[in-house]
Design a protein around this motif. Structure first.
Motif, PDB file in Angstrom:
ATOM      1  N   GLY A 136       0.856  -1.441   0.236  1.00  0.00           N
ATOM      2  CA  GLY A 136       0.125   0.592   0.056  1.00  0.00           C
ATOM      3  C   GLY A 136       1.165   1.050  -0.343  1.00  0.00           C
ATOM      4  N   ALA A 137       1.660   1.155   0.245  1.00  0.00           N
ATOM      5  CA  ALA A 137       2.801   2.659   1.095  1.00  0.00           C
ATOM      6  C   ALA A 137       3.089   2.828  -0.201  1.00  0.00           C
ATOM      7  CB  ALA A 137       3.657   2.216   1.821  1.00  0.00           C
ATOM      8  N   GLU A 138       4.120   1.823  -0.560  1.00  0.00           N
ATOM      9  CA  GLU A 138       4.358   1.414  -2.224  1.00  0.00           C
ATOM     10  C   GLU A 138       3.785   2.220  -3.757  1.00  0.00           C
ATOM     11  OE1 GLU A 138       6.345   0.733  -6.733  1.00  0.00           O
ATOM     12  OE2 GLU A 138       4.417  -0.072  -5.066  1.00  0.00           O
ATOM     13  N   ALA A 139       2.758   1.729  -3.443  1.00  0.00           N
ATOM     14  CA  ALA A 139       1.698   2.215  -4.494  1.00  0.00           C
ATOM     15  C   ALA A 139       1.639   3.408  -4.532  1.00  0.00           C
ATOM     16  CB  ALA A 139       0.416   1.164  -4.528  1.00  0.00           C
ATOM     17  N   ALA A 140       1.018   4.168  -2.996  1.00  0.00           N
ATOM     18  CA  ALA A 140       0.854   5.889  -2.842  1.00  0.00           C
ATOM     19  C   ALA A 140       2.006   6.715  -3.533  1.00  0.00           C
ATOM     20  CB  ALA A 140       0.776   6.028  -1.273  1.00  0.00           C
ATOM     21  N   MET A 141       3.279   5.835  -3.157  1.00  0.00           N
ATOM     22  CA  MET A 141       4.407   6.703  -3.432  1.00  0.00           C
ATOM     23  C   MET A 141       4.334   6.779  -4.997  1.00  0.00           C
ATOM     24  SD  MET A 141       4.307   7.666  -0.421  1.00  0.00           S
ATOM     25  CE  MET A 141       4.356   7.171   0.827  1.00  0.00           C
ATOM     26  N   ARG A 142       4.364   5.031  -5.273  1.00  0.00           N
ATOM     27  CA  ARG A 142       4.539   5.365  -6.828  1.00  0.00           C
ATOM     28  C   ARG A 142       3.078   6.115  -7.552  1.00  0.00           C
ATOM     29  NH1 ARG A 142       3.629   0.251  -7.208  1.00  0.00           N
ATOM     30  NH2 ARG A 142       1.403   0.912  -8.159  1.00  0.00           N
ATOM     31  N   PHE A 143       2.124   6.474  -7.478  1.00  0.00           N
ATOM     32  CA  PHE A 143       1.179   7.517  -7.379  1.00  0.00           C
ATOM     33  C   PHE A 143       1.205   8.971  -7.955  1.00  0.00           C
ATOM     34  CE2 PHE A 143      -3.022   9.514  -8.261  1.00  0.00           C
ATOM     35  CZ  PHE A 143      -3.487   8.774  -8.996  1.00  0.00           C
ATOM     36  N   ALA A 144       1.647   8.717  -6.643  1.00  0.00           N
ATOM     37  CA  ALA A 144       1.884  10.289  -6.341  1.00  0.00           C
ATOM     38  C   ALA A 144       3.538  10.800  -7.373  1.00  0.00           C
ATOM     39  CB  ALA A 144       3.106  10.338  -5.196  1.00  0.00           C
ATOM     40  N   GLY A 145       4.535  10.163  -7.435  1.00  0.00           N
ATOM     41  CA  GLY A 145       5.742  10.196  -8.473  1.00  0.00           C
ATOM     42  C   GLY A 145       4.874   9.927 -10.245  1.00  0.00           C
ATOM     43  N   GLU A 146       4.094   9.378 -10.507  1.00  0.00           N
ATOM     44  CA  GLU A 146       3.081   9.532 -11.476  1.00  0.00           C
ATOM     45  C   GLU A 146       2.282  10.586 -11.918  1.00  0.00           C
ATOM     46  OE1 GLU A 146       0.912   5.418 -11.727  1.00  0.00           O
ATOM     47  OE2 GLU A 146       3.165   4.884 -11.907  1.00  0.00           O
ATOM     48  N   ARG A 147       1.368  11.293 -10.961  1.00  0.00           N
ATOM     49  CA  ARG A 147       0.625  12.043 -10.648  1.00  0.00           C
ATOM     50  C   ARG A 147       1.555  13.572 -10.604  1.00  0.00           C
ATOM     51  NH1 ARG A 147      -2.425  16.250 -11.159  1.00  0.00           N
ATOM     52  NH2 ARG A 147      -4.503  15.383 -10.916  1.00  0.00           N
ATOM     53  N   PHE A 148       2.257  13.753 -10.133  1.00  0.00           N
ATOM     54  CA  PHE A 148       2.081  15.127  -9.918  1.00  0.00           C
ATOM     55  C   PHE A 148       4.030  14.733 -10.759  1.00  0.00           C
ATOM     56  CE2 PHE A 148      -0.346  14.881  -6.574  1.00  0.00           C
ATOM     57  CZ  PHE A 148      -1.376  16.054  -6.962  1.00  0.00           C
ATOM     58  N   GLY A 149       4.520  13.790 -10.929  1.00  0.00           N
ATOM     59  CA  GLY A 149       6.206  13.971 -11.776  1.00  0.00           C
ATOM     60  C   GLY A 149       6.892  14.188 -10.504  1.00  0.00           C
ATOM     61  N   GLY A 150       6.782  13.723  -9.642  1.00  0.00           N
ATOM     62  CA  GLY A 150       7.679  13.629  -8.212  1.00  0.00           C
ATOM     63  C   GLY A 150       7.228  13.648  -6.980  1.00  0.00           C
ATOM     64  N   VAL A 151       7.651  13.184  -5.770  1.00  0.00           N
ATOM     65  CA  VAL A 151       7.646  13.880  -4.410  1.00  0.00           C
ATOM     66  C   VAL A 151       8.643  14.726  -3.312  1.00  0.00           C
ATOM     67  CG1 VAL A 151       6.870  13.008  -1.789  1.00  0.00           C
ATOM     68  CG2 VAL A 151       6.630  11.539  -4.490  1.00  0.00           C
ATOM     69  N   ASP A 152       8.677  15.542  -3.081  1.00  0.00           N
ATOM     70  CA  ASP A 152       9.021  16.939  -2.614  1.00  0.00           C
ATOM     71  C   ASP A 152       9.146  15.986  -1.533  1.00  0.00           C
ATOM     72  OD1 ASP A 152      10.016  18.349  -4.405  1.00  0.00           O
ATOM     73  OD2 ASP A 152       8.315  19.081  -4.806  1.00  0.00           O
ATOM     74  N   ILE A 153       8.489  16.018  -0.355  1.00  0.00           N
ATOM     75  CA  ILE A 153       7.331  16.419   1.224  1.00  0.00           C
ATOM     76  C   ILE A 153       6.795  15.090   1.382  1.00  0.00           C
ATOM     77  CG2 ILE A 153       6.606  17.430   2.448  1.00  0.00           C
ATOM     78  CD1 ILE A 153       7.027  19.453   1.225  1.00  0.00           C
ATOM     79  N   LEU A 154       6.919  14.553   2.429  1.00  0.00           N
ATOM     80  CA  LEU A 154       6.067  13.087   2.604  1.00  0.00           C
ATOM     81  C   LEU A 154       5.424  13.965   3.895  1.00  0.00           C
ATOM     82  CD1 LEU A 154       4.170  10.491   2.900  1.00  0.00           C
ATOM     83  CD2 LEU A 154       6.508   9.627   3.474  1.00  0.00           C
ATOM     84  N   ILE A 155       4.481  13.286   4.418  1.00  0.00           N
ATOM     85  CA  ILE A 155       4.128  13.584   5.935  1.00  0.00           C
ATOM     86  C   ILE A 155       2.973  12.567   5.885  1.00  0.00           C
ATOM     87  CG2 ILE A 155       2.593  15.143   7.616  1.00  0.00           C
ATOM     88  CD1 ILE A 155       2.594  17.920   5.720  1.00  0.00           C
ATOM     89  N   ASN A 156       4.329  11.770   6.811  1.00  0.00           N
ATOM     90  CA  ASN A 156       3.169  10.616   7.595  1.00  0.00           C
ATOM     91  C   ASN A 156       2.809  10.450   8.552  1.00  0.00           C
ATOM     92  OD1 ASN A 156       4.479   8.400   5.810  1.00  0.00           O
ATOM     93  ND2 ASN A 156       6.553   8.958   6.671  1.00  0.00           N
ATOM     94  N   ASN A 157       1.311  10.826   8.400  1.00  0.00           N
ATOM     95  CA  ASN A 157       0.348  10.817  10.000  1.00  0.00           C
ATOM     96  C   ASN A 157      -0.545  10.015  10.465  1.00  0.00           C
ATOM     97  OD1 ASN A 157      -1.315  12.023  11.359  1.00  0.00           O
ATOM     98  ND2 ASN A 157      -2.572  12.201   9.746  1.00  0.00           N
ATOM     99  N   VAL A 158      -0.822   8.238   9.675  1.00  0.00           N
ATOM    100  CA  VAL A 158      -1.342   7.143  10.054  1.00  0.00           C
ATOM    101  C   VAL A 158      -1.168   6.926  11.139  1.00  0.00           C
ATOM    102  CG1 VAL A 158      -1.839   5.171   9.580  1.00  0.00           C
ATOM    103  CG2 VAL A 158      -1.724   6.879   7.304  1.00  0.00           C
TER     104      VAL A 158
END
Length: 261
Positions: free
Chosen positions: A71-93
């Motif tokens: 689940g975590a890997e899929a979420a980060m992959r989707f963020a990269g595909e949707r927005f072109g990358g990731v700059d900040i992760l806020i782990n709140n769960v």
């Protein structure tokens, strides 16, 4: 009371906020979007789409069970595909499922607390790293707790102590990669009723009494003798996520009215 807005603070930044359907995570995601960020809201709740719509056109949602690495890997992959990358992760769960003396916990309940409040952050930190490496740097903000010292929640306390350790060790490891890793440690926080309860089985009469004991202990341990507001938790989380905190890493900031946990 609302957290102060800083227009444009996250302009050009892509943020992933986990546990974003309600509570602190929801408020963090909404404000980050207001402040110019492109935000991926991640949660397993069916009503996540409602919060995404509230966040606006710069936001997207992704349903995932972050208690699993997939689940975590899929979420980060989707963020990269949707927005072109990731700059900040806020782990709140996270969040205590049950409040009870340690002697009253059953083994499977101990396991459940660790899965809920430690593994989503551990997995999220690992899964986001390829995306931050590709970006040449970035920031991870972990939402821990001052409940590393408190009654009737030893497994939850252990999980949050683990998050503090992840924060400090990973910050040391990643500083040379231009990645900051920081955390806040919220105390008791007033929030609207949860749409998805932490304990789906409901509370026994004994658990209601044990919870009341926790509330008393939390307020007594706080110098201010009260719970905080969601806005009082959002402000330090977003400060640490921003470039204003560029020389802060490896720190766990207590946000609990003076109770250091």
């Amino acid at each position: 009371m609302t957290a102060p807005l800083h227009p444009g603070r996250f302009a050009g930044k892509v943020l992933v906020v986990t546990g974003a359907a309600q509570g602190i995570g929801r408020a963090v995601a909404l404000q980050a979007a207001q402040e110019g960020g492109a935000v991926l809201l991640v949660d397993r709740a069916d009503f996540l789409a409602e919060v995404v719509a509230e966040a606006g056109a710069s936001a997207a949602g992704f349903q995932a069970d972050l208690e699993t690495y997939d689940g975590a890997e899929a979420a980060m992959r989707f963020a990269g595909e949707r927005f072109g990358g990731v700059d900040i992760l806020i782990n709140n769960v996270g969040g205590a499922i049950r409040m009870r003396p340690f002697s009253a916990f059953e083994p499977e309940q101990i396991d459940a607390e660790i899965r809920r409040s430690l593994l989503p952050t551990l997995y999220g930190c690992h899964a986001v790293l390829p995306h931050l490496f590709a970006r040449g740097g970035g920031t991870i903000v972990n939402v821990s707790s001052n409940a590393t010292r408190g009654i009737n929640r030893v497994p939850y306390s252990a999980a949050k102590g683990g998050i503090n350790a992840i924060t400090q060790s990973l910050a040391m490891e990643l500083a040379e990669r231009n990645i900051r890793v920081v955390a806040t440690a919220p105390g008791g926080t007033e929030a609207p009723p949860r749409r998805v309860p932490r304990n789906a089985a409901g509370e026994t009469e004994a658990e209601k009494c044990w919870m009341a004991d926790v509330v008393r202990q939390v307020k007594q341990s706080s110098f201010m003798k009260r719970y905080g507001t969601i806005a009082e938790q959002v402000a330090p989380i977003l400060f640490l996520a921003s470039d204003d905190a560029s020389y802060i890493t490896g720190s766990v900031l207590p946000v609990a009215g003076g109770d250091l946990g």
